[in-house]
Scaffold this motif. Structure first.
Motif, short mmCIF file in Angstrom:
data_model
loop_
_atom_site.label_atom_id
_atom_site.label_comp_id
_atom_site.label_asym_id
_atom_site.label_seq_id
_atom_site.Cartn_x
_atom_site.Cartn_y
_atom_site.Cartn_z
N SER A 49 -2.49 -2.42 -9.11
CA SER A 49 -3.09 -1.90 -10.50
C SER A 49 -4.94 -2.63 -9.95
O SER A 49 -4.86 -3.07 -9.49
N TRP A 79 -2.52 -6.92 -6.95
CA TRP A 79 -1.54 -6.93 -6.67
C TRP A 79 0.00 -7.75 -7.44
O TRP A 79 -0.18 -8.33 -7.70
N ILE A 120 0.84 -1.22 0.08
CA ILE A 120 -0.16 -0.14 -0.02
C ILE A 120 0.74 1.41 -0.17
O ILE A 120 0.74 2.03 -1.13
N ASP A 121 1.79 1.44 0.70
CA ASP A 121 3.15 2.37 0.57
C ASP A 121 3.73 2.43 -0.37
O ASP A 121 3.59 3.92 -0.74
N GLU A 122 3.66 1.76 -1.20
CA GLU A 122 4.58 1.50 -2.37
C GLU A 122 3.93 1.75 -3.58
O GLU A 122 3.97 1.45 -4.37
N GLU A 123 2.63 1.53 -3.37
CA GLU A 123 1.51 1.84 -4.76
C GLU A 123 1.71 0.25 -5.65
O GLU A 123 1.69 0.41 -6.45
N GLN A 124 1.34 -1.11 -4.57
CA GLN A 124 1.95 -1.54 -6.51
C GLN A 124 0.77 -2.42 -6.08
O GLN A 124 0.76 -3.95 -7.02
N ARG A 182 -8.29 6.27 -7.51
CA ARG A 182 -7.45 5.89 -8.39
C ARG A 182 -8.89 5.71 -9.94
O ARG A 182 -8.71 5.98 -11.34
N TRP A 221 -7.67 3.97 -2.04
CA TRP A 221 -6.57 4.50 -3.24
C TRP A 221 -7.19 3.88 -4.65
O TRP A 221 -7.18 4.54 -5.64
N LEU A 252 -6.34 0.91 1.30
CA LEU A 252 -6.16 0.26 0.04
C LEU A 252 -7.90 0.78 -0.50
O LEU A 252 -7.48 1.02 -2.21
#
Ligand code: C2E
Ligand code: MG
Ligand code: MG
Ligand code: MG
Length: 288
Positions: free
Chosen positions: A41, A70, A35-39, A103, A99, A96
């Motif tokens: 899609s 993920w 979540i921190d690194e936006e892994q 998006r 986000w 999450l």
């Protein structure tokens, strides 16, 4: 030797229990990093009109359902079934989900800016854990304002589980007051489908793919027919999920299902691919 028995058995039973616990802890740690690194899609699966002239060609979608993936640095693409349950039980689904919503709303606005009324409406899955947050609807309102997406272009897909929690039902009311549509996902698989519709107001039912799968058999046809008749009586929109064959699509159209979704039309795909579909649809419309 007898006294060793129970101890040995204890060891034998303890070992397999240990593994999922550790795997879960690892998953939770990875999820926080992810979540921190936006892994993550988001893929978009078309929801198409079944009553149009183009049945089965996967034409321009009326709606798209956002489905998260993920992109794990070591494990590769992880499907939601493998991490959403942990995200829910740890509460990580809240950041999450926020986000994902932001998006996907941004993406929906981009499509609308380019294709206008031909752009698909957006459908987003939301967990009971998210709806339980007292400020969930206010958060959605902030995202809509920040992105510029009109509330009626957003549908929130909820599960029957959510409708059992009073705090979730409160969020549903608040979302509808904003003008956001509510869809009851996987309809028919839960235990209280009919009482649910009385206690929690929704705008749409998604026929679970288990019923789509049986709709070409005589008994299955009766069930699918009963659901659409009930939905019509209650003035609810309907989407049939998990359509995998032409025969299913034809049967559901014949029963009066206005919209359908499934691999027969299109798999979930990246935003760029949906953009290509929309561009092709626009070119076709101009040629006509
Ligand atoms: P769902 O909301 O019922 O989504 C439909 C699932 O069925 C998706 O699986 C989709 O890829 C799959 N599917 C679509 N057409 C067909 C078909 O013709 N045949 C078959 N066999 N499957 C089909 P996916 O993407 O693996 O998602 C699984 C579940 O994970 C979703 O079920 C939803 O409950 C949850 N989920 C996915 N994305 C999100 C999200 O962003 N937030 C939350 N809270 N949950 C999500
Ligand atoms: Mg869904
Ligand atoms: Mg579903
Ligand atoms: Mg489902």
């Amino acid at each position: 030797a007898d006294r060793d028995g129970p101890r040995i058995r204890h060891v034998a039973y303890a070992a397999p229990l240990d593994v999922p616990v550790r795997a879960r802890a690892t998953l939770e740690r990875d999820l926080r990093t992810g979540i921190d690194e936006e892994q993550f899609s988001v893929m978009y699966q078309p929801i198409v009109a079944l009553d149009g002239p183009d049945l089965g060609d996967g034409g321009v979608p009326a709606m798209v359902e956002a489905l998260v993936r993920w992109e794990h640095p070591e494990r590769g693409t992880v499907p939601p079934a493998d991490f959403i349950p942990v995200a829910e039980s740890t509460g990580l689904i809240v950041p999450l989900g926020r986000w994902i919503l932001e998006r996907t709303c941004r993406q929906a606005v981009r499509w609308h800016a380019t294709y206008g009324a031909a752009a698909p409406r957006l459908s987003v899955n939301v967990s009971a854990r998210q709806l339980q947050e007292p400020d969930f609807a206010a958060d959605v309102e902030r995202v809509l304002t920040a992105t510029g997406l009109a509330p009626h272009r957003l549908t929130v897909e909820i599960t029957e589980t959510a409708t059992l929690h009073p705090s979730c039902v409160q969020s549903v009311h608040a979302l509808r007051a904003l003008g956001v549509r509510i869809s009851l996902d996987d309809f028919g698989t839960g235990h209280s489908s009919l009482s649910t519709l009385q206690s929690c107001p929704v705008d749409e039912l998604k026929l679970d793919r288990a019923f789509t799968g049986t709709c070409t058999a005589p008994d299955g046809r009766t069930v699918a027919a009963a659901v659409i008749q009930m939905a019509r009586a209650l003035r609810l929109a309907t989407v049939a999920e998990g359509i995998e064959t032409e025969a299913q699509a034809r049967r559901l159209r014949e029963l009066g299902y206005p919209h359908g979704q499934g691999y027969h039309f299109a798999k979930p795909q990246p935003a760029e691919r949906i953009g290509e579909l929309l561009a092709a649809g626009e070119a076709l419309a101009e040629a006509r």
